[in-house]
Design a protein around this motif. Structure first.
Motif, short mmCIF file in Angstrom:
data_model
loop_
_atom_site.label_atom_id
_atom_site.label_comp_id
_atom_site.label_asym_id
_atom_site.label_seq_id
_atom_site.Cartn_x
_atom_site.Cartn_y
_atom_site.Cartn_z
N ASP A 122 -18.79 32.69 1.00
CA ASP A 122 -18.59 33.73 1.64
C ASP A 122 -18.44 33.72 3.31
O ASP A 122 -19.03 32.84 4.03
N ASN A 123 -17.27 34.51 3.55
CA ASN A 123 -16.63 34.32 5.08
C ASN A 123 -18.06 34.69 6.19
O ASN A 123 -18.19 33.87 6.94
N GLY A 124 -18.60 35.69 5.89
CA GLY A 124 -19.72 35.89 6.90
C GLY A 124 -20.89 35.04 6.76
O GLY A 124 -21.40 34.51 7.84
N THR A 125 -21.15 34.48 5.57
CA THR A 125 -22.49 33.43 5.45
C THR A 125 -21.90 32.15 6.30
O THR A 125 -22.74 31.71 6.80
#
Lengths: 258, 290
Positions: free
Chosen positions: A180-183
Protein backbone atom coordinates in the motif's frame (compact mmCIF):
# COMPACT_ATOMS: atom_id res chain seq x y z
CA UNK A 1 57.07 18.18 -3.13
CA UNK A 2 58.39 14.72 -2.69
CA UNK A 3 56.46 12.76 -0.12
CA UNK A 4 57.56 9.37 -1.30
CA UNK A 5 58.05 6.87 1.50
CA UNK A 6 61.53 5.62 2.13
CA UNK A 7 61.89 1.97 1.13
CA UNK A 8 61.36 -0.61 3.86
CA UNK A 9 61.26 -4.34 3.55
CA UNK A 10 58.94 -5.06 6.44
CA UNK A 11 55.31 -4.94 5.35
CA UNK A 12 54.12 -3.65 8.71
CA UNK A 13 56.65 -0.86 8.82
CA UNK A 14 55.95 -0.07 5.20
CA UNK A 15 52.24 0.32 5.73
CA UNK A 16 52.81 2.29 8.93
CA UNK A 17 55.06 4.63 7.00
CA UNK A 18 52.40 4.87 4.31
CA UNK A 19 49.76 5.86 6.85
CA UNK A 20 52.12 8.36 8.45
CA UNK A 21 52.95 9.92 5.11
CA UNK A 22 49.28 10.04 4.28
CA UNK A 23 48.56 11.89 7.51
CA UNK A 24 51.34 14.38 6.84
CA UNK A 25 50.01 14.83 3.33
CA UNK A 26 46.56 15.60 4.75
CA UNK A 27 48.11 18.37 6.87
CA UNK A 28 49.83 19.81 3.81
CA UNK A 29 46.53 19.71 1.95
CA UNK A 30 44.63 21.44 4.74
CA UNK A 31 47.29 24.12 5.07
CA UNK A 32 47.10 24.70 1.33
CA UNK A 33 43.35 25.31 1.32
CA UNK A 34 43.59 29.13 1.68
CA UNK A 35 46.18 29.23 -1.09
CA UNK A 36 43.96 27.17 -3.39
CA UNK A 37 41.19 29.77 -3.26
CA UNK A 38 43.03 31.47 -6.11
CA UNK A 39 42.27 28.40 -8.20
CA UNK A 40 38.58 28.20 -7.39
CA UNK A 41 37.78 27.61 -11.06
CA UNK A 42 39.95 24.52 -10.92
CA UNK A 43 37.95 23.32 -7.92
CA UNK A 44 34.73 23.84 -9.84
CA UNK A 45 36.15 21.93 -12.79
CA UNK A 46 37.13 19.04 -10.51
CA UNK A 47 33.70 19.12 -8.89
CA UNK A 48 32.20 18.80 -12.32
CA UNK A 49 34.52 15.92 -13.10
CA UNK A 50 34.19 13.87 -9.89
CA UNK A 51 30.64 14.89 -9.05
CA UNK A 52 28.54 15.69 -12.05
CA UNK A 53 30.20 13.06 -14.23
CA UNK A 54 29.60 10.38 -11.57
CA UNK A 55 25.88 11.07 -11.43
CA UNK A 56 24.90 8.47 -14.00
CA UNK A 57 26.58 5.52 -12.32
CA UNK A 58 25.41 6.67 -8.88
CA UNK A 59 21.81 7.03 -10.00
CA UNK A 60 21.66 3.71 -11.82
CA UNK A 61 23.32 1.85 -8.95
CA UNK A 62 21.08 3.51 -6.37
CA UNK A 63 18.02 2.56 -8.32
CA UNK A 64 19.04 -1.08 -8.53
CA UNK A 65 20.13 -1.27 -4.90
CA UNK A 66 16.71 -0.02 -3.82
CA UNK A 67 14.94 -2.39 -6.17
CA UNK A 68 16.81 -5.53 -5.17
CA UNK A 69 16.62 -4.67 -1.49
CA UNK A 70 12.87 -4.30 -1.72
CA UNK A 71 12.54 -7.56 -3.64
CA UNK A 72 14.52 -9.48 -1.03
CA UNK A 73 12.77 -7.89 1.92
CA UNK A 74 9.38 -8.48 0.42
CA UNK A 75 10.10 -12.18 0.04
CA UNK A 76 11.37 -12.56 3.58
CA UNK A 77 8.81 -10.33 5.27
CA UNK A 78 5.90 -11.98 3.48
CA UNK A 79 6.67 -15.05 5.61
CA UNK A 80 5.68 -12.99 8.63
CA UNK A 81 2.89 -11.13 6.91
CA UNK A 82 4.55 -7.80 7.50
CA UNK A 83 5.49 -6.75 4.00
CA UNK A 84 4.28 -3.26 4.79
CA UNK A 85 7.43 -2.79 6.87
CA UNK A 86 9.70 -3.35 3.89
CA UNK A 87 9.66 0.28 2.75
CA UNK A 88 10.79 1.36 6.15
CA UNK A 89 13.58 -1.21 6.22
CA UNK A 90 14.76 -0.16 2.77
CA UNK A 91 14.91 3.46 3.92
CA UNK A 92 16.80 2.68 7.11
CA UNK A 93 19.24 0.29 5.46
CA UNK A 94 19.97 2.73 2.67
CA UNK A 95 20.29 5.82 4.85
CA UNK A 96 22.37 4.26 7.57
CA UNK A 97 24.66 1.91 5.68
CA UNK A 98 24.19 1.14 2.02
CA UNK A 99 23.87 4.71 0.79
CA UNK A 100 27.12 6.11 2.16
CA UNK A 101 29.13 2.90 1.76
CA UNK A 102 28.11 1.96 -1.76
CA UNK A 103 28.34 5.56 -2.94
CA UNK A 104 31.84 5.79 -1.47
CA UNK A 105 32.92 2.51 -3.07
CA UNK A 106 31.58 3.64 -6.43
CA UNK A 107 33.15 7.02 -5.95
CA UNK A 108 36.51 5.39 -5.24
CA UNK A 109 36.20 3.33 -8.39
CA UNK A 110 34.86 6.05 -10.62
CA UNK A 111 36.57 9.23 -9.40
CA UNK A 112 39.38 8.09 -7.09
CA UNK A 113 41.11 6.03 -9.74
CA UNK A 114 41.04 8.77 -12.33
CA UNK A 115 42.39 11.30 -9.84
CA UNK A 116 45.28 8.96 -9.00
CA UNK A 117 45.98 8.14 -12.64
CA UNK A 118 45.83 11.77 -13.69
CA UNK A 119 48.16 13.02 -10.98
CA UNK A 120 50.40 9.98 -11.41
CA UNK A 121 50.78 10.73 -15.12
CA UNK A 122 51.45 14.37 -14.29
CA UNK A 123 54.29 13.14 -12.11
CA UNK A 124 55.54 10.65 -14.66
CA UNK A 125 55.63 13.30 -17.37
CA UNK A 126 57.26 15.83 -15.05
CA UNK A 127 54.33 18.25 -15.18
CA UNK A 128 54.38 18.58 -11.39
CA UNK A 129 58.04 19.53 -11.47
CA UNK A 130 57.34 21.96 -14.29
CA UNK A 131 54.70 23.65 -12.16
CA UNK A 132 57.16 24.06 -9.34
CA UNK A 133 59.62 25.60 -11.82
CA UNK A 134 56.93 28.07 -12.85
CA UNK A 135 56.30 28.95 -9.19
CA UNK A 136 52.84 27.35 -9.27
CA UNK A 137 52.26 25.45 -6.05
CA UNK A 138 51.22 21.93 -7.21
CA UNK A 139 49.57 21.19 -3.87
CA UNK A 140 47.36 24.27 -4.06
CA UNK A 141 46.70 23.89 -7.78
CA UNK A 142 46.44 20.11 -8.25
CA UNK A 143 45.90 18.38 -4.93
CA UNK A 144 43.66 20.63 -2.84
CA UNK A 145 41.03 21.36 -5.54
CA UNK A 146 40.58 17.61 -6.10
CA UNK A 147 40.40 16.97 -2.39
CA UNK A 148 37.82 19.71 -1.84
CA UNK A 149 35.83 18.57 -4.85
CA UNK A 150 35.63 15.05 -3.43
CA UNK A 151 34.64 16.43 -0.05
CA UNK A 152 31.78 18.44 -1.54
CA UNK A 153 30.69 15.91 -4.13
CA UNK A 154 30.34 12.83 -1.90
CA UNK A 155 27.46 14.01 0.34
CA UNK A 156 25.58 15.30 -2.69
CA UNK A 157 26.12 12.07 -4.58
CA UNK A 158 25.03 10.09 -1.54
CA UNK A 159 21.79 12.09 -1.32
CA UNK A 160 21.09 11.36 -4.97
CA UNK A 161 21.91 7.70 -4.41
CA UNK A 162 19.53 7.43 -1.45
CA UNK A 163 16.73 9.23 -3.27
CA UNK A 164 17.13 6.87 -6.22
CA UNK A 165 17.16 3.85 -3.90
CA UNK A 166 13.91 4.96 -2.29
CA UNK A 167 12.48 5.49 -5.74
CA UNK A 168 13.60 2.00 -6.79
CA UNK A 169 12.13 0.50 -3.63
CA UNK A 170 8.87 2.31 -4.27
CA UNK A 171 8.84 1.14 -7.86
CA UNK A 172 9.24 -2.52 -6.94
CA UNK A 173 7.31 -2.50 -3.68
CA UNK A 174 4.32 -0.34 -4.47
CA UNK A 175 4.05 -0.46 -8.23
CA UNK A 176 4.92 -4.09 -8.82
CA UNK A 177 4.38 -6.00 -5.61
CA UNK A 178 1.37 -4.07 -4.42
CA UNK A 179 2.38 -2.76 -1.02
CA UNK A 180 0.00 0.00 0.00
CA UNK A 181 1.34 3.40 -1.04
CA UNK A 182 0.24 5.20 2.11
CA UNK A 183 1.59 2.46 4.36
CA UNK A 184 4.87 2.52 2.50
CA UNK A 185 5.35 6.21 3.16
CA UNK A 186 3.81 6.39 6.61
CA UNK A 187 5.94 3.54 7.92
CA UNK A 188 8.98 5.22 6.47
CA UNK A 189 8.23 8.64 7.87
CA UNK A 190 7.40 7.12 11.22
CA UNK A 191 10.85 5.63 11.75
CA UNK A 192 13.25 7.83 9.79
CA UNK A 193 14.60 10.60 11.99
CA UNK A 194 16.25 13.55 10.29
CA UNK A 195 19.03 13.90 12.83
CA UNK A 196 20.13 10.31 13.32
CA UNK A 197 19.41 8.91 9.89
CA UNK A 198 19.84 11.70 7.38
CA UNK A 199 22.32 14.06 9.05
CA UNK A 200 24.41 11.46 10.88
CA UNK A 201 23.85 8.63 8.45
CA UNK A 202 23.77 10.11 5.00
CA UNK A 203 25.56 13.43 5.32
CA UNK A 204 28.17 12.89 8.00
CA UNK A 205 29.28 9.44 6.88
CA UNK A 206 29.50 10.43 3.24
CA UNK A 207 31.46 13.56 4.15
CA UNK A 208 34.01 11.45 6.02
CA UNK A 209 34.14 8.88 3.22
CA UNK A 210 34.54 11.66 0.65
CA UNK A 211 37.47 13.08 2.57
CA UNK A 212 39.11 9.68 3.00
CA UNK A 213 38.67 8.55 -0.61
CA UNK A 214 39.91 11.79 -2.14
CA UNK A 215 42.81 11.98 0.31
CA UNK A 216 43.91 8.46 -0.59
CA UNK A 217 43.45 9.12 -4.31
CA UNK A 218 45.44 12.36 -4.31
CA UNK A 219 48.11 10.92 -2.02
CA UNK A 220 48.58 7.82 -4.16
CA UNK A 221 48.83 10.02 -7.23
CA UNK A 222 51.47 12.24 -5.69
CA UNK A 223 53.58 9.41 -4.30
CA UNK A 224 53.43 7.16 -7.34
CA UNK A 225 56.72 6.04 -8.87
CA UNK A 226 57.02 8.02 -12.14
CA UNK A 227 56.69 5.00 -14.40
CA UNK A 228 53.73 3.54 -16.28
CA UNK A 229 53.93 0.50 -14.01
CA UNK A 230 53.95 2.74 -10.98
CA UNK A 231 50.82 4.57 -12.14
CA UNK A 232 49.00 1.29 -12.64
CA UNK A 233 50.09 0.12 -9.22
CA UNK A 234 49.03 3.36 -7.55
CA UNK A 235 45.60 3.23 -9.18
CA UNK A 236 45.06 -0.27 -7.87
CA UNK A 237 46.23 0.78 -4.46
CA UNK A 238 43.72 3.65 -4.42
CA UNK A 239 40.83 1.27 -4.90
CA UNK A 240 42.11 -1.29 -2.39
CA UNK A 241 43.04 1.19 0.31
CA UNK A 242 39.86 3.23 -0.17
CA UNK A 243 37.62 0.17 0.05
CA UNK A 244 39.26 -1.08 3.22
CA UNK A 245 39.23 2.39 4.75
CA UNK A 246 35.57 2.91 3.86
CA UNK A 247 34.37 -0.37 5.33
CA UNK A 248 36.51 -0.12 8.46
CA UNK A 249 35.56 3.50 9.05
CA UNK A 250 31.92 2.64 8.47
CA UNK A 251 32.03 0.26 11.39
CA UNK A 252 33.81 2.76 13.61
CA UNK A 253 31.47 5.61 12.66
CA UNK A 254 28.39 3.45 13.18
CA UNK A 255 29.63 2.39 16.59
CA UNK A 256 30.18 6.01 17.55
CA UNK A 257 27.01 7.43 16.07
CA UNK A 258 24.65 4.75 17.34
CA UNK B 1 38.43 28.19 -23.28
CA UNK B 2 36.03 30.38 -21.35
CA UNK B 3 33.18 28.71 -23.22
CA UNK B 4 34.40 25.36 -21.95
CA UNK B 5 34.83 26.69 -18.45
CA UNK B 6 31.33 28.03 -18.29
CA UNK B 7 29.95 24.65 -19.39
CA UNK B 8 31.83 23.08 -16.48
CA UNK B 9 30.31 25.65 -14.21
CA UNK B 10 26.81 24.96 -15.48
CA UNK B 11 27.26 21.21 -15.12
CA UNK B 12 28.64 21.61 -11.62
CA UNK B 13 25.83 23.96 -10.68
CA UNK B 14 23.28 21.48 -11.95
CA UNK B 15 24.97 18.73 -9.98
CA UNK B 16 24.91 20.77 -6.77
CA UNK B 17 21.27 21.72 -7.28
CA UNK B 18 20.36 18.09 -7.93
CA UNK B 19 22.23 16.99 -4.82
CA UNK B 20 20.45 19.48 -2.63
CA UNK B 21 17.12 18.64 -4.23
CA UNK B 22 17.74 14.99 -3.34
CA UNK B 23 18.62 16.00 0.21
CA UNK B 24 15.45 18.05 0.50
CA UNK B 25 13.50 15.10 -0.85
CA UNK B 26 14.98 12.74 1.74
CA UNK B 27 14.45 15.18 4.58
CA UNK B 28 10.87 16.09 3.76
CA UNK B 29 9.29 13.20 1.90
CA UNK B 30 10.71 10.25 3.74
CA UNK B 31 11.18 11.49 7.26
CA UNK B 32 8.49 13.91 8.24
CA UNK B 33 4.82 14.08 7.56
CA UNK B 34 4.15 15.03 3.99
CA UNK B 35 1.02 14.84 1.98
CA UNK B 36 1.00 12.22 -0.70
CA UNK B 37 -1.09 13.39 -3.57
CA UNK B 38 -4.39 11.63 -3.64
CA UNK B 39 -7.45 11.86 -5.81
CA UNK B 40 -10.27 14.17 -4.79
CA UNK B 41 -11.41 13.22 -1.34
CA UNK B 42 -13.68 14.39 1.42
CA UNK B 43 -12.93 14.25 5.09
CA UNK B 44 -14.93 12.60 7.83
CA UNK B 45 -14.24 12.74 11.55
CA UNK B 46 -14.22 9.78 13.88
CA UNK B 47 -13.54 9.85 17.58
CA UNK B 48 -11.72 6.99 19.22
CA UNK B 49 -10.95 6.43 22.86
CA UNK B 50 -7.78 4.61 21.90
CA UNK B 51 -6.11 4.67 18.52
CA UNK B 52 -3.35 2.20 19.40
CA UNK B 53 -0.59 2.35 16.80
CA UNK B 54 -2.66 4.05 14.11
CA UNK B 55 -0.53 6.45 12.12
CA UNK B 56 -1.27 9.27 9.78
CA UNK B 57 -1.77 8.11 6.20
CA UNK B 58 -2.74 4.65 7.37
CA UNK B 59 -5.32 3.15 5.01
CA UNK B 60 -9.07 3.42 5.46
CA UNK B 61 -10.84 0.34 4.21
CA UNK B 62 -14.36 -0.71 3.44
CA UNK B 63 -14.85 -4.45 3.06
CA UNK B 64 -11.07 -4.72 3.05
CA UNK B 65 -10.70 -2.42 0.04
CA UNK B 66 -8.75 0.77 0.47
CA UNK B 67 -10.98 3.81 0.04
CA UNK B 68 -8.86 6.52 1.63
CA UNK B 69 -6.36 7.29 4.31
CA UNK B 70 -6.03 8.78 7.75
CA UNK B 71 -5.48 12.49 7.27
CA UNK B 72 -4.69 13.60 10.78
CA UNK B 73 -4.80 12.40 14.34
CA UNK B 74 -5.31 15.06 16.95
CA UNK B 75 -6.11 15.15 20.61
CA UNK B 76 -8.08 18.10 21.89
CA UNK B 77 -6.59 19.23 25.19
CA UNK B 78 -8.83 18.36 28.08
CA UNK B 79 -10.57 15.59 26.17
CA UNK B 80 -9.91 11.92 26.35
CA UNK B 81 -10.85 10.98 22.82
CA UNK B 82 -8.61 11.16 19.80
CA UNK B 83 -10.02 12.99 16.81
CA UNK B 84 -9.12 11.06 13.67
CA UNK B 85 -9.77 12.73 10.32
CA UNK B 86 -10.33 10.29 7.50
CA UNK B 87 -9.84 11.40 3.91
CA UNK B 88 -12.12 9.22 1.82
CA UNK B 89 -12.16 9.07 -1.93
CA UNK B 90 -15.00 11.07 -3.49
CA UNK B 91 -16.18 7.99 -5.34
CA UNK B 92 -17.23 6.40 -2.06
CA UNK B 93 -19.56 9.15 -0.91
CA UNK B 94 -22.49 6.97 0.14
CA UNK B 95 -21.44 5.89 3.60
CA UNK B 96 -24.42 5.57 5.95
CA UNK B 97 -24.47 7.90 8.93
CA UNK B 98 -24.54 5.03 11.41
CA UNK B 99 -21.59 3.12 9.97
CA UNK B 100 -19.05 1.85 12.47
CA UNK B 101 -15.42 2.89 12.20
CA UNK B 102 -13.13 0.34 13.80
CA UNK B 103 -9.38 0.27 14.23
CA UNK B 104 -8.13 -3.08 13.02
CA UNK B 105 -4.71 -4.65 12.91
CA UNK B 106 -3.54 -6.43 9.78
CA UNK B 107 -2.27 -9.73 11.06
CA UNK B 108 -0.94 -10.17 14.54
CA UNK B 109 2.00 -7.82 14.17
CA UNK B 110 0.83 -5.80 11.20
CA UNK B 111 -0.11 -2.18 10.87
CA UNK B 112 -3.32 -0.73 12.02
CA UNK B 113 -5.95 0.65 9.73
CA UNK B 114 -9.44 2.02 9.99
CA UNK B 115 -12.17 -0.29 8.78
CA UNK B 116 -15.65 1.06 8.08
CA UNK B 117 -18.61 -1.26 8.37
CA UNK B 118 -21.76 0.05 6.77
CA UNK B 119 -24.76 0.80 8.89
CA UNK B 120 -28.35 0.71 7.73
CA UNK B 121 -29.27 4.39 7.92
CA UNK B 122 -30.75 6.08 4.88
CA UNK B 123 -28.79 9.20 5.73
CA UNK B 124 -25.30 9.39 4.33
CA UNK B 125 -22.44 10.99 6.17
CA UNK B 126 -21.58 14.34 4.62
CA UNK B 127 -18.17 15.87 4.01
CA UNK B 128 -16.88 17.17 7.31
CA UNK B 129 -19.39 15.00 9.16
CA UNK B 130 -18.66 12.65 11.99
CA UNK B 131 -18.93 8.91 12.26
CA UNK B 132 -20.26 8.70 15.77
CA UNK B 133 -20.08 4.94 16.14
CA UNK B 134 -16.50 3.78 16.59
CA UNK B 135 -14.67 0.85 18.04
CA UNK B 136 -11.25 1.62 19.40
CA UNK B 137 -8.08 -0.29 19.01
CA UNK B 138 -7.66 -3.18 21.40
CA UNK B 139 -4.37 -2.90 23.22
CA UNK B 140 -2.49 -6.18 23.02
CA UNK B 141 -2.08 -6.25 26.79
CA UNK B 142 -5.83 -6.08 27.25
CA UNK B 143 -6.40 -8.83 24.73
CA UNK B 144 -3.76 -11.02 26.30
CA UNK B 145 -5.21 -10.27 29.70
CA UNK B 146 -8.61 -11.40 28.52
CA UNK B 147 -7.06 -14.43 26.91
CA UNK B 148 -5.24 -15.46 30.04
CA UNK B 149 -8.21 -14.63 32.19
CA UNK B 150 -6.17 -12.51 34.56
CA UNK B 151 -7.01 -9.11 33.18
CA UNK B 152 -10.32 -8.39 34.80
CA UNK B 153 -10.00 -9.10 38.48
CA UNK B 154 -12.48 -6.76 40.08
CA UNK B 155 -11.46 -4.32 42.70
CA UNK B 156 -13.42 -5.31 45.74
CA UNK B 157 -15.68 -2.32 45.69
CA UNK B 158 -18.45 -3.53 47.95
CA UNK B 159 -16.32 -5.79 50.12
CA UNK B 160 -16.16 -9.55 49.81
CA UNK B 161 -17.34 -12.63 51.59
CA UNK B 162 -15.34 -15.78 51.88
CA UNK B 163 -16.29 -19.25 50.70
CA UNK B 164 -14.19 -22.40 50.97
CA UNK B 165 -13.93 -25.18 48.42
CA UNK B 166 -11.95 -28.39 48.49
CA UNK B 167 -10.34 -29.76 45.36
CA UNK B 168 -8.41 -32.95 44.86
CA UNK B 169 -6.21 -31.17 42.34
CA UNK B 170 -5.95 -27.43 41.73
CA UNK B 171 -3.45 -27.64 38.90
CA UNK B 172 -1.56 -24.38 38.75
CA UNK B 173 -4.26 -22.29 40.43
CA UNK B 174 -2.69 -19.62 42.59
CA UNK B 175 -3.83 -16.87 44.91
CA UNK B 176 -5.17 -13.88 43.00
CA UNK B 177 -6.65 -15.93 40.19
CA UNK B 178 -10.13 -14.81 39.18
CA UNK B 179 -13.35 -16.43 40.28
CA UNK B 180 -15.91 -16.34 37.49
CA UNK B 181 -19.56 -17.00 37.17
CA UNK B 182 -21.00 -17.18 33.66
CA UNK B 183 -17.60 -15.99 32.49
CA UNK B 184 -17.78 -12.77 34.46
CA UNK B 185 -15.26 -12.10 37.19
CA UNK B 186 -17.01 -11.93 40.54
CA UNK B 187 -14.08 -12.33 42.91
CA UNK B 188 -10.63 -13.77 43.35
CA UNK B 189 -8.85 -16.68 44.95
CA UNK B 190 -7.66 -15.60 48.38
CA UNK B 191 -5.50 -18.56 49.25
CA UNK B 192 -4.62 -22.03 48.11
CA UNK B 193 -3.20 -24.44 50.64
CA UNK B 194 -3.08 -28.15 51.30
CA UNK B 195 -5.35 -29.44 54.04
CA UNK B 196 -3.14 -31.49 56.41
CA UNK B 197 -6.04 -33.69 57.55
CA UNK B 198 -8.12 -34.29 54.43
CA UNK B 199 -5.01 -34.34 52.22
CA UNK B 200 -6.56 -32.23 49.51
CA UNK B 201 -6.30 -28.61 48.45
CA UNK B 202 -8.37 -26.06 50.28
CA UNK B 203 -9.09 -22.96 48.22
CA UNK B 204 -10.52 -19.84 49.81
CA UNK B 205 -12.56 -17.73 47.42
CA UNK B 206 -13.26 -14.06 48.10
CA UNK B 207 -16.49 -13.20 46.28
CA UNK B 208 -17.85 -9.72 45.81
CA UNK B 209 -20.75 -8.94 48.23
CA UNK B 210 -22.91 -7.88 45.30
CA UNK B 211 -23.17 -11.52 44.32
CA UNK B 212 -24.77 -12.75 47.54
CA UNK B 213 -27.50 -14.90 46.03
CA UNK B 214 -25.38 -17.75 44.76
CA UNK B 215 -27.19 -21.01 45.62
CA UNK B 216 -25.40 -23.05 48.27
CA UNK B 217 -25.38 -26.18 46.12
CA UNK B 218 -23.42 -24.45 43.36
CA UNK B 219 -20.33 -26.22 42.18
CA UNK B 220 -16.84 -24.82 41.81
CA UNK B 221 -14.50 -25.97 39.06
CA UNK B 222 -10.93 -25.15 38.19
CA UNK B 223 -10.86 -24.20 34.54
CA UNK B 224 -8.18 -23.02 32.18
CA UNK B 225 -8.73 -20.01 29.96
CA UNK B 226 -7.89 -21.09 26.48
CA UNK B 227 -5.49 -23.88 25.74
CA UNK B 228 -2.44 -22.40 27.39
CA UNK B 229 -4.06 -19.78 29.61
CA UNK B 230 -3.90 -19.47 33.34
CA UNK B 231 -6.38 -21.20 35.58
CA UNK B 232 -9.40 -19.75 37.30
CA UNK B 233 -12.28 -20.94 39.44
CA UNK B 234 -15.63 -21.12 37.72
CA UNK B 235 -18.80 -21.27 39.76
CA UNK B 236 -21.73 -23.09 38.24
CA UNK B 237 -24.94 -22.10 40.01
CA UNK B 238 -27.10 -24.84 41.48
CA UNK B 239 -30.83 -24.88 42.18
CA UNK B 240 -31.04 -24.54 45.95
CA UNK B 241 -33.24 -21.74 47.37
CA UNK B 242 -30.61 -20.95 50.02
CA UNK B 243 -27.67 -18.70 49.19
CA UNK B 244 -24.00 -19.12 50.07
CA UNK B 245 -22.99 -17.20 53.16
CA UNK B 246 -19.67 -15.99 54.49
CA UNK B 247 -17.57 -18.95 55.67
CA UNK B 248 -19.63 -21.60 53.87
CA UNK B 249 -18.01 -24.51 52.14
CA UNK B 250 -18.84 -25.56 48.62
CA UNK B 251 -19.43 -29.27 48.49
CA UNK B 252 -19.51 -29.90 44.77
CA UNK B 253 -16.15 -29.28 43.19
CA UNK B 254 -14.47 -30.27 40.01
CA UNK B 255 -10.69 -30.38 40.04
CA UNK B 256 -8.28 -29.09 37.50
CA UNK B 257 -7.91 -31.28 34.50
CA UNK B 258 -4.63 -32.77 33.41
CA UNK B 259 -3.23 -31.31 30.23
CA UNK B 260 -3.71 -34.62 28.45
CA UNK B 261 -7.41 -34.68 29.33
CA UNK B 262 -7.73 -31.05 28.38
CA UNK B 263 -6.22 -31.52 24.95
CA UNK B 264 -8.37 -34.55 24.35
CA UNK B 265 -11.44 -32.62 25.33
CA UNK B 266 -10.42 -29.64 23.24
CA UNK B 267 -9.87 -31.70 20.14
CA UNK B 268 -13.18 -33.50 20.40
CA UNK B 269 -15.18 -30.42 21.27
CA UNK B 270 -13.49 -28.28 18.67
CA UNK B 271 -14.05 -30.67 15.81
CA UNK B 272 -17.63 -31.43 16.66
CA UNK B 273 -18.53 -27.74 16.76
CA UNK B 274 -16.69 -27.24 13.50
CA UNK B 275 -18.89 -29.81 11.92
CA UNK B 276 -21.98 -28.14 13.23
CA UNK B 277 -21.00 -24.61 12.14
CA UNK B 278 -19.32 -25.07 8.83
CA UNK B 279 -19.88 -28.58 7.61
CA UNK B 280 -17.37 -27.88 4.87
CA UNK B 281 -16.21 -31.40 4.31
CA UNK B 282 -14.60 -31.94 7.69
CA UNK B 283 -16.04 -35.40 7.86
CA UNK B 284 -12.95 -36.92 9.42
CA UNK B 285 -13.89 -35.72 12.89
CA UNK B 286 -13.36 -38.18 15.69
CA UNK B 287 -16.53 -39.95 16.60
CA UNK B 288 -16.05 -39.70 20.37
CA UNK B 289 -18.08 -37.02 22.08
CA UNK B 290 -18.41 -35.77 25.59
Amino acid sequence: MNARAPQHNNVVIQSLAQIGNCGLFLLTLLVAIPRSFRYVRETVRQLWFVGAMSLTIIMVCGLFIGMVLMLQLYNVLSIFGSTSASGMVVALAVYRELGPVVTALLFAGRAGTSITAEIGLMRATDQIDAMEMMAVDPIAYVATPRFLAGLIAMPLLCCVFCAMAIFGGHLVGVTWLGIDNGTFWSNMTAVVVVHTDIVNGVLFKSLVFGAVVSLIAVFQGFTTPPTSEGVAYATTRTVVASSIAILALDFVLTAFLM
Amino acid sequence: MSQQRSSYAVGTGLFIVLGFAALAYLATQTSSVANVHQGASYSVDAHFTNIGQLKERAPVKIAGVRVGQVQSITLTPGQEVADVKLAIDKRYDAIPQDSVATIFTSGLLGDQYVGIEYGSSKQMVAAGGTLSRTKSSQPLEEMLGKFFGAGGVTDNIGGTYVVKADFTNVGTLSAGAPVKMAGVVIGSVQSVRADPVKLNAQVVLAIDKRYDTIPDDSSAAVFTSGLIGSQYVAIQPGGSPDALKDGDEMILTQSAMQLEDLIGKFLVNGSSSDKKDAGDGKSDTPAGKH
